[in-house]
Motif scaffolding. Structure first.
Motif, PDB file in Angstrom:
ATOM      1  N   GLU A  75      41.651  20.048  30.700  1.00  0.00           N
ATOM      2  CA  GLU A  75      42.321  18.869  31.254  1.00  0.00           C
ATOM      3  C   GLU A  75      42.190  18.783  32.777  1.00  0.00           C
ATOM      4  OE1 GLU A  75      46.870  18.065  31.403  1.00  0.00           O
ATOM      5  OE2 GLU A  75      46.102  17.214  29.530  1.00  0.00           O
ATOM      6  N   LYS A  76      42.312  19.909  33.473  1.00  0.00           N
ATOM      7  CA  LYS A  76      42.219  19.899  34.933  1.00  0.00           C
ATOM      8  C   LYS A  76      40.826  19.487  35.394  1.00  0.00           C
ATOM      9  CE  LYS A  76      45.928  23.044  36.066  1.00  0.00           C
ATOM     10  NZ  LYS A  76      46.327  24.199  36.869  1.00  0.00           N
ATOM     11  N   LEU A  77      39.812  19.963  34.697  1.00  0.00           N
ATOM     12  CA  LEU A  77      38.439  19.599  35.049  1.00  0.00           C
ATOM     13  C   LEU A  77      38.200  18.112  34.807  1.00  0.00           C
ATOM     14  CD1 LEU A  77      35.931  21.162  36.076  1.00  0.00           C
ATOM     15  CD2 LEU A  77      35.152  21.164  33.716  1.00  0.00           C
ATOM     16  N   LEU A  78      38.715  17.593  33.701  1.00  0.00           N
ATOM     17  CA  LEU A  78      38.580  16.170  33.405  1.00  0.00           C
ATOM     18  C   LEU A  78      39.247  15.330  34.498  1.00  0.00           C
ATOM     19  CD1 LEU A  78      39.321  16.052  29.582  1.00  0.00           C
ATOM     20  CD2 LEU A  78      37.117  15.696  30.707  1.00  0.00           C
ATOM     21  N   MET A  79      40.428  15.730  34.912  1.00  0.00           N
ATOM     22  CA  MET A  79      41.145  14.987  35.936  1.00  0.00           C
ATOM     23  C   MET A  79      40.431  15.075  37.285  1.00  0.00           C
ATOM     24  SD  MET A  79      45.003  15.978  34.771  1.00  0.00           S
ATOM     25  CE  MET A  79      45.815  15.246  36.162  1.00  0.00           C
ATOM     26  N   HIS A  80      39.911  16.250  37.598  1.00  0.00           N
ATOM     27  CA  HIS A  80      39.225  16.442  38.872  1.00  0.00           C
ATOM     28  C   HIS A  80      38.000  15.536  38.995  1.00  0.00           C
ATOM     29  CE1 HIS A  80      37.613  18.461  42.398  1.00  0.00           C
ATOM     30  NE2 HIS A  80      36.461  18.513  41.760  1.00  0.00           N
ATOM     31  N   PHE A  81      37.192  15.486  37.963  1.00  0.00           N
ATOM     32  CA  PHE A  81      35.951  14.705  38.030  1.00  0.00           C
ATOM     33  C   PHE A  81      36.147  13.221  37.716  1.00  0.00           C
ATOM     34  CE2 PHE A  81      33.924  18.922  37.668  1.00  0.00           C
ATOM     35  CZ  PHE A  81      33.179  18.838  38.838  1.00  0.00           C
ATOM     36  N   PHE A  82      37.315  12.849  37.222  1.00  0.00           N
ATOM     37  CA  PHE A  82      37.550  11.439  36.901  1.00  0.00           C
ATOM     38  C   PHE A  82      37.382  10.552  38.131  1.00  0.00           C
ATOM     39  CE2 PHE A  82      40.402   7.775  36.074  1.00  0.00           C
ATOM     40  CZ  PHE A  82      39.690   7.235  35.018  1.00  0.00           C
ATOM     41  N   GLN A  83      37.753  11.048  39.284  1.00  0.00           N
ATOM     42  CA  GLN A  83      37.625  10.249  40.507  1.00  0.00           C
ATOM     43  C   GLN A  83      36.179   9.851  40.775  1.00  0.00           C
ATOM     44  OE1 GLN A  83      38.842  12.631  43.931  1.00  0.00           O
ATOM     45  NE2 GLN A  83      38.252  14.456  42.779  1.00  0.00           N
ATOM     46  N   LYS A  84      35.218  10.621  40.271  1.00  0.00           N
ATOM     47  CA  LYS A  84      33.805  10.271  40.458  1.00  0.00           C
ATOM     48  C   LYS A  84      33.400   9.054  39.632  1.00  0.00           C
ATOM     49  CE  LYS A  84      30.782  13.743  41.001  1.00  0.00           C
ATOM     50  NZ  LYS A  84      30.377  13.550  42.354  1.00  0.00           N
TER      51      LYS A  84
END
Length: 109
Positions: A75-84
């Protein structure tokens, strides 16, 4: 008149940058969008269609989840890269959200 507007815009941006000296950067972790995210060394982040807030957000999330399928359990990785996957006002709004506003990451069903 156009030249004056450009000049005024540049001055405004410089004032914003210079005012940054007053900002406390003592704890860089507080500036992190997703604290404690662990990014794998060999991750290959796909290219995303950019969402700017004018189309269906649910469809954008579905497509994002499909492209990030290998990382759906992180989940943290998904949230981190979502901004891209965002641009314009959508990225500004996302990066300014308080963590207390977040809910569990939507899973693609």
């Amino acid at each position: 008149m156009v030249e004056r507007e450009k000049f005024d815009h540049i001055e405004e941006r410089l004032r914003a940058i210079e005012g940054g000296r007053d900002y406390a950067f003592a704890d860089m972790a507080e500036l992190s969008l997703v604290p404690d995210v662990v990014i794998p060394l060999k991750i290959k982040v796909p290219d995303f269609d950019k969402y700017k807030g004018t189309t269906c957000p649910k469809n954008h999330l579905k497509m994002y989840n499909r492209k990030m399928g290998a990382y759906l359990k992180n989940e943290k990785l998904l949230m981190h890269f979502f901004q891209k996957s965002l641009t314009g006002a959508a990225v500004t709004r996302f990066t300014n959200l308080e963590p207390s506003c977040w809910i569990k990451w939507p899973q693609n069903n």
